[in-house]
Design a protein around this motif. Structure first.
Motif, PDB file in Angstrom:
ATOM      1  N   ASN A 139      57.943   6.096  28.182  1.00  0.00           N
ATOM      2  CA  ASN A 139      57.543   5.038  29.057  1.00  0.00           C
ATOM      3  C   ASN A 139      57.876   5.238  30.607  1.00  0.00           C
ATOM      4  N   SER A 140      56.715   4.925  31.386  1.00  0.00           N
ATOM      5  CA  SER A 140      57.189   4.864  32.715  1.00  0.00           C
ATOM      6  C   SER A 140      56.248   3.725  33.430  1.00  0.00           C
ATOM      7  N   VAL A 141      57.139   3.148  34.497  1.00  0.00           N
ATOM      8  CA  VAL A 141      56.405   2.015  35.314  1.00  0.00           C
ATOM      9  C   VAL A 141      56.476   2.415  36.609  1.00  0.00           C
ATOM     10  N   ILE A 142      55.441   2.238  37.543  1.00  0.00           N
ATOM     11  CA  ILE A 142      55.328   2.298  38.792  1.00  0.00           C
ATOM     12  C   ILE A 142      54.899   1.049  39.473  1.00  0.00           C
ATOM     13  N   MET A 143      55.776   0.603  40.677  1.00  0.00           N
ATOM     14  CA  MET A 143      55.504  -0.547  41.306  1.00  0.00           C
ATOM     15  C   MET A 143      55.510  -0.109  42.767  1.00  0.00           C
ATOM     16  N   GLY A 144      54.586  -1.103  43.577  1.00  0.00           N
ATOM     17  CA  GLY A 144      54.558  -0.793  45.075  1.00  0.00           C
ATOM     18  C   GLY A 144      53.810  -1.803  45.699  1.00  0.00           C
ATOM     19  N   ALA A 145      53.990  -1.572  46.915  1.00  0.00           N
ATOM     20  CA  ALA A 145      53.165  -2.407  47.831  1.00  0.00           C
ATOM     21  C   ALA A 145      52.391  -1.825  49.039  1.00  0.00           C
ATOM     22  N   ASP A 146      51.362  -2.226  49.322  1.00  0.00           N
ATOM     23  CA  ASP A 146      50.535  -1.662  50.683  1.00  0.00           C
ATOM     24  C   ASP A 146      51.371  -2.161  51.715  1.00  0.00           C
ATOM     25  N   PRO A 147      51.981  -1.246  52.572  1.00  0.00           N
ATOM     26  CA  PRO A 147      52.692  -1.980  53.873  1.00  0.00           C
ATOM     27  C   PRO A 147      51.811  -2.752  54.929  1.00  0.00           C
ATOM     28  N   GLY A 148      50.661  -2.509  54.825  1.00  0.00           N
ATOM     29  CA  GLY A 148      49.815  -3.136  55.984  1.00  0.00           C
ATOM     30  C   GLY A 148      49.381  -4.627  55.751  1.00  0.00           C
ATOM     31  N   THR A 149      49.167  -4.625  54.034  1.00  0.00           N
ATOM     32  CA  THR A 149      48.623  -5.958  53.702  1.00  0.00           C
ATOM     33  C   THR A 149      49.627  -6.585  52.745  1.00  0.00           C
ATOM     34  N   GLY A 150      50.367  -5.972  52.368  1.00  0.00           N
ATOM     35  CA  GLY A 150      51.634  -6.678  51.222  1.00  0.00           C
ATOM     36  C   GLY A 150      51.042  -6.682  50.083  1.00  0.00           C
ATOM     37  N   HIS A 151      49.829  -6.293  49.653  1.00  0.00           N
ATOM     38  CA  HIS A 151      49.312  -6.142  48.589  1.00  0.00           C
ATOM     39  C   HIS A 151      49.988  -5.359  47.463  1.00  0.00           C
ATOM     40  N   THR A 152      50.191  -5.734  46.229  1.00  0.00           N
ATOM     41  CA  THR A 152      50.879  -4.913  45.258  1.00  0.00           C
ATOM     42  C   THR A 152      50.049  -4.410  44.194  1.00  0.00           C
ATOM     43  N   PHE A 153      50.583  -3.118  43.622  1.00  0.00           N
ATOM     44  CA  PHE A 153      50.043  -2.441  42.645  1.00  0.00           C
ATOM     45  C   PHE A 153      50.875  -1.976  41.663  1.00  0.00           C
ATOM     46  N   GLN A 154      50.571  -1.718  40.389  1.00  0.00           N
ATOM     47  CA  GLN A 154      51.478  -1.382  39.176  1.00  0.00           C
ATOM     48  C   GLN A 154      50.605  -0.236  38.498  1.00  0.00           C
ATOM     49  N   GLY A 155      51.426   0.463  37.811  1.00  0.00           N
ATOM     50  CA  GLY A 155      51.111   1.613  36.918  1.00  0.00           C
ATOM     51  C   GLY A 155      51.820   1.564  35.666  1.00  0.00           C
ATOM     52  N   PHE A 156      51.355   1.567  34.512  1.00  0.00           N
ATOM     53  CA  PHE A 156      52.068   1.927  33.251  1.00  0.00           C
ATOM     54  C   PHE A 156      51.663   3.120  32.210  1.00  0.00           C
ATOM     55  N   ALA A 157      52.545   3.634  31.829  1.00  0.00           N
ATOM     56  CA  ALA A 157      52.049   4.849  30.994  1.00  0.00           C
ATOM     57  C   ALA A 157      53.026   5.124  29.904  1.00  0.00           C
ATOM     58  N   THR A 158      52.532   5.433  28.750  1.00  0.00           N
ATOM     59  CA  THR A 158      53.037   5.750  27.637  1.00  0.00           C
ATOM     60  C   THR A 158      52.762   7.184  27.032  1.00  0.00           C
ATOM     61  N   THR A 159      53.665   7.965  26.560  1.00  0.00           N
ATOM     62  CA  THR A 159      53.261   9.285  26.132  1.00  0.00           C
ATOM     63  C   THR A 159      53.566   9.201  24.684  1.00  0.00           C
ATOM     64  N   LEU A 160      52.541   9.578  23.787  1.00  0.00           N
ATOM     65  CA  LEU A 160      52.792   9.663  22.308  1.00  0.00           C
ATOM     66  C   LEU A 160      52.143  11.286  22.016  1.00  0.00           C
ATOM     67  N   GLY A 161      53.095  11.978  21.340  1.00  0.00           N
ATOM     68  CA  GLY A 161      52.662  13.338  21.170  1.00  0.00           C
ATOM     69  C   GLY A 161      52.184  13.922  22.485  1.00  0.00           C
ATOM     70  N   GLN A 162      51.057  14.395  22.298  1.00  0.00           N
ATOM     71  CA  GLN A 162      50.434  15.276  23.326  1.00  0.00           C
ATOM     72  C   GLN A 162      49.435  14.210  24.375  1.00  0.00           C
ATOM     73  N   THR A 163      49.530  13.242  24.093  1.00  0.00           N
ATOM     74  CA  THR A 163      48.755  12.197  24.755  1.00  0.00           C
ATOM     75  C   THR A 163      49.283  11.239  25.568  1.00  0.00           C
ATOM     76  N   THR A 164      48.988  11.073  26.940  1.00  0.00           N
ATOM     77  CA  THR A 164      49.699   9.910  27.747  1.00  0.00           C
ATOM     78  C   THR A 164      48.434   8.889  28.142  1.00  0.00           C
ATOM     79  N   TYR A 165      48.832   7.814  27.989  1.00  0.00           N
ATOM     80  CA  TYR A 165      47.967   6.627  28.137  1.00  0.00           C
ATOM     81  C   TYR A 165      48.499   5.802  29.267  1.00  0.00           C
ATOM     82  N   SER A 166      47.444   5.597  30.031  1.00  0.00           N
ATOM     83  CA  SER A 166      47.911   4.709  31.459  1.00  0.00           C
ATOM     84  C   SER A 166      47.098   3.781  31.653  1.00  0.00           C
ATOM     85  N   SER A 167      47.537   2.681  32.363  1.00  0.00           N
ATOM     86  CA  SER A 167      46.862   1.446  32.839  1.00  0.00           C
ATOM     87  C   SER A 167      47.403   1.168  34.167  1.00  0.00           C
ATOM     88  N   ASN A 168      46.490   0.828  35.064  1.00  0.00           N
ATOM     89  CA  ASN A 168      47.068   0.534  36.480  1.00  0.00           C
ATOM     90  C   ASN A 168      46.345  -0.573  37.092  1.00  0.00           C
TER      91      ASN A 168
END
Length: 131
Positions: free
Chosen positions: A59-88
């Motif tokens: 599992n992996s998680v990415i979090m961040g913010a736009d330095p100009g607006t302060g709006h945040t973003f997030q990304g999540f991923a899980t790898t099962l076998g040969q497939t990586t599923y992600s949502s953002n």
């Protein structure tokens, strides 16, 4: 790498070993990362934006913010076998989903729904790129 849409543009390269970063936040190879592989802080040298990348097992998680607006973003991923599923979730609270299936060395299939809710699918190879 997240080349064409959603998570691939920013997160997937980071998730698969911090090879390169691109997309939700135009985070390119001009990034500097600090910390151990399980938990890193990365800074975009172009605009000073920062993201946090955390890996635990498949599992992996990415979090961040736009330095100009302060709006945040997030990304999540899980790898099962040969497939990586992600949502953002991007800066505008839009959601995208994607699956990347590595079915042979240097060949993969990508399928998902971008931030505008449009479906996409690509076949990719190292020699031909994505089509």
């Amino acid at each position: 790498m997240l080349m064409r849409a959603g998570f691939r543009n920013v997160v997937l390269p980071v998730l698969t070993g911090l090879m390169a970063v691109v997309a939700v936040l135009p985070f390119t190879a001009h990034a500097r990362c600090y910390g151990p592989a399980k938990f890193q802080t990365c800074e975009n040298l172009n605009d000073g934006a920062r993201i946090i990348v955390a890996h635990e097992g498949h599992n992996s998680v990415i979090m961040g913010a736009d330095p100009g607006t302060g709006h945040t973003f997030q990304g999540f991923a899980t790898t099962l076998g040969q497939t990586t599923y992600s949502s953002n979730i991007d800066f505008h609270a839009r959601v995208s989903f994607e699956s990347l299936d590595s079915y042979a060395p240097s060949q993969y299939h990508i399928e998902g729904r971008n931030f505008d809710k449009r479906p996409y699918t690509y076949q990719c190879t190292v020699l031909l790129g994505c089509y």
